[in-house]
Enzyme design. Structure first.
Site, PDB file in Angstrom:
ATOM      1  N   THR A  35       0.864  -1.190   0.000  1.00 37.10           N
ATOM      2  CA  THR A  35       0.000   0.000   0.000  1.00 37.10           C
ATOM      3  C   THR A  35       0.896   1.234   0.000  1.00 37.10           C
ATOM      4  OG1 THR A  35      -1.720  -1.153   1.259  1.00 37.10           O
ATOM      5  CG2 THR A  35      -1.811   1.254   1.229  1.00 37.10           C
ATOM      6  N   LYS A  85      -7.095   1.131  -3.081  1.00 38.70           N
ATOM      7  CA  LYS A  85      -6.676   0.499  -1.824  1.00 38.70           C
ATOM      8  C   LYS A  85      -6.754   1.504  -0.672  1.00 38.70           C
ATOM      9  CE  LYS A  85      -5.184  -2.335   1.199  1.00 38.70           C
ATOM     10  NZ  LYS A  85      -3.785  -2.693   1.393  1.00 38.70           N
ATOM     11  N   LYS A  94       1.111   4.133   9.787  1.00 39.05           N
ATOM     12  CA  LYS A  94       1.679   4.357   8.452  1.00 39.05           C
ATOM     13  C   LYS A  94       0.574   4.606   7.441  1.00 39.05           C
ATOM     14  CE  LYS A  94       2.161   1.101   5.763  1.00 39.05           C
ATOM     15  NZ  LYS A  94       1.454   0.460   4.612  1.00 39.05           N
TER      16      LYS A  94
END
Length: 299
Positions: free
Chosen positions: A100, A176, A245
């Site tokens: 990602t 995503k 993150k």
């Protein structure tokens, strides 16, 4: 490249990568593996994979290179430099990025590969490590459509659904981000609901029953609801550090196109606080402990 003769290279054997790689190996592909901690390659080598100690060797022995890494910088670091993926590619090889990352980074990677007459396919996945091990992930795919056609059979080995979003890798990365953003907002909301219910004296199992009804058909969210209700955060499929993150990726990606990522603001603050309080290796749903603390439920 004929699909039945594809040589697969796999870099990054963490919780997600190891499950994905195992399914590729079970599908019978010739497999070369690399991990910074070489010990993690042992199980694959024991099952017939070629475990190497350099990126150069992996690329030389692979037609398709999968990377399952932590973030944008780790992918760029793996690709660049004299010992990176790009320096060792030859014509028409395909790099499949499972991480990602920012949409802009996906576009940058595509351009870097195109300069070498190779292909970068953005292929982020939806699902936790248990789904990866079971071959039940969802994959978003974007890039050169002919290259996607070549890798389809490999991707099918670890997925139950593939969604092709077109030629622009940024679109797979953006989809995503949308998916993970929805999940994060639900976690923050569930934390607030369970905290409110507890302060009102409601039994948690009653609230959990309603959550199960409301999110019927979405087992990931109902599983998280159960974790939050029971405060069971030790078995981390996706940990708090990775969650933070993601929150920072969301904020940056949204800001880059002039959209405020307001719905995850509380979740991000809780992720920062939870990490600061030593909970980084807990499941990311443990961000809800910060809601409890603020409500005076935990001291």
């Amino acid at each position: 490249m004929k699909q039945e003769n594809l040589r697969i290279g796999f870099i990054g054997l963490g919780k997600m990568g190891s499950g994905i790689c195992a399914n590729i190996q079970k599908a019978g592909y010739e497999l070369t593996v690399y991990n910074r901690s070489h010990e993690k390659t042992r199980v694959f080598a024991n099952n017939g994979a070629n475990a190497v100690r350099s990126i150069q060797e992996l690329v030389a022995n692979s037609d398709i290179i999968f990377t399952s890494l932590m973030d944008d910088q780790s992918v760029l670091d793996m690709c660049t430099g004299d010992t990176g993926i790009l320096a060792n590619l030859t014509d028409n090889k395909v790099h499949v990025g499972l991480t990602t990352i920012q949409p802009a980074t996906s576009e940058q990677l595509q351009a870097m590969h195109q300069q070498l007459n190779c292909h970068y396919i953005a292929a982020p996945v939806v699902g936790r490590p248990d789904a990866a091990a079971a071959g039940k992930l969802i994959s978003f795919l974007a890039g050169d459509l002919n290259a996607i056609d070549i890798i389809t059979s490999v991707v099918a080995s670890y997925t139950v659904k593939q969604v092709i979003t077109g030629n622009a890798p940024s679109h797979a990365s953006a989809l995503k981000i949308c998916t993970n953003y929805m999940a994060m907002t639900q976690l923050a909301m569930l934390g607030e609901i369970f905290s409110f219910a507890e302060k009102m004296g409601l039994e948690q199992d009653r609230v959990l029953m309603i959550a199960d009804l409301f999110f019927a058909g979405n087992p990931a969210i109902t599983d998280y609801a159960a974790k939050i209700a029971m405060q069971d955060f030790d078995n981390a499929g996706f940990d708090l550090t990775a969650g933070l993150k993601d929150a920072l990726i969301f904020e940056s990606a949204f800001s880059s196109v002039g959209v405020k990522a307001g719905a995850i603001a509380t979740a991000k603050d809780h992720l920062i606080a939870a990490n600061a309080n030593g909970l980084g290796r807990k499941d990311w749903s443990a961000l809800t402990l910060m809601t409890r603390r603020a409500a005076g439920l935990d001291t």
